[in-house]
Design an enzyme around this catalytic site. Structure first.
Site, PDB file in Angstrom:
ATOM      1  N   CYS A  35     -50.204 -22.225  -1.627  1.00 46.45           N
ATOM      2  CA  CYS A  35     -51.318 -23.169  -1.599  1.00 46.45           C
ATOM      3  C   CYS A  35     -52.492 -22.545  -0.852  1.00 46.45           C
ATOM      4  O   CYS A  35     -52.304 -21.682   0.010  1.00 46.45           O
ATOM      5  CB  CYS A  35     -50.846 -24.440  -0.884  1.00 46.45           C
ATOM      6  SG  CYS A  35     -52.107 -25.696  -0.606  1.00 46.45           S
ATOM      7  N   GLY A  36     -53.678 -22.994  -1.146  1.00 45.27           N
ATOM      8  CA  GLY A  36     -54.845 -22.544  -0.400  1.00 45.27           C
ATOM      9  C   GLY A  36     -54.762 -22.898   1.070  1.00 45.27           C
ATOM     10  O   GLY A  36     -55.392 -22.250   1.913  1.00 45.27           O
TER      11      GLY A  36
END
Length: 154
Positions: A35-36
Site C-alpha cells: 500500500c502507499g
C-alpha cells in the site's frame, strides 16, 4: 465491553488475548504490505520503540480488502514486516474489517467511534488503559502525529 473482551489469533495461529494488554495504551491498525501507506510501518515501529517500556502496545491486523494490497500468507506477512521494516510489535492473522465477515474486534472498534466502514489500510484506533476506544484516525494521520497524544495517555 472493552478491547479486553477479545482474543484474536496472531499470525502464528496462536490465541492473543487482549486482556493481557490491560492497563496499557493500545494502537490497533489494519495493515497491508503493498500500500502507499505501508511505509507507516517505520513510524509505528518508532512509536513502539519509544513508548513500549512506558506501556504502549501496537497490534497490526493485516487486511486484503483494500486494493488487494495484502495477498500474502501470514508467514509471508511476518517475514515482510520483520525484514523490510524491522517490526517487533504483534501482527495478527489476516482479517476482514468491513462487510459480512467483519472481525468482531473491528465491529466493536468501529461502533465505539461513530460506526462507519474502515476507509483504507492503516486506519488507526487508539485505546486507553481502560480498554475503551479514545479515538479513530484515518490512514493519512501518520504515526508521528500521534506521538504527543500517546504520550499524554501514558
Amino acid at each position: 465491553m472493552s478491547l479486553y473482551d477479545f482474543t484474536p489469533t496472531d499470525a502464528k495461529r496462536q490465541p492473543f488475548p487482549l486482556k493481557n494488554l490491560a492497563g496499557k495504551v493500545v494502537l490497533v491498525v489494519n495493515v497491508a504490505s503493498a500500500c502507499g501507506f505501508t511505509p507507516q510501518y517505520t513510524g509505528l515501529q518508532a512509536l513502539y520503540d519509544k513508548y513500549q517500556a512506558r506501556g504502549l502496545e501496537i497490534v497490526g491486523f493485516p487486511c486484503n480488502q483494500f486494493g488487494k494490497q495484502e495477498q500474502g500468507t501470514e508467514e509471508e506477512i511476518l517475514t515482510f514486516c520483520s525484514t523490510k521494516y524491522s517490526v517487533t510489535f504483534p501482527i495478527m492473522k489476516k482479517i476482514e474489517v468491513n462487510g459480512a465477515n467483519t472481525d468482531p474486534l473491528y465491529a466493536f472498534l468501529k461502533a465505539a467511534k461513530g460506526g462507519g466502514d474502515i476507509k483504507w489500510n492503516f486506519e488507526k484506533f487508539l485505546v486507553g488503559k481502560d480498554g475503551k476506544v479514545v479515538d479513530r484516525y484515518n490512514s493519512r494521520k501518520t504515526p508521528a502525529e500521534l506521538d504527543s497524544i500517546i504520550a499524554s495517555l501514558l
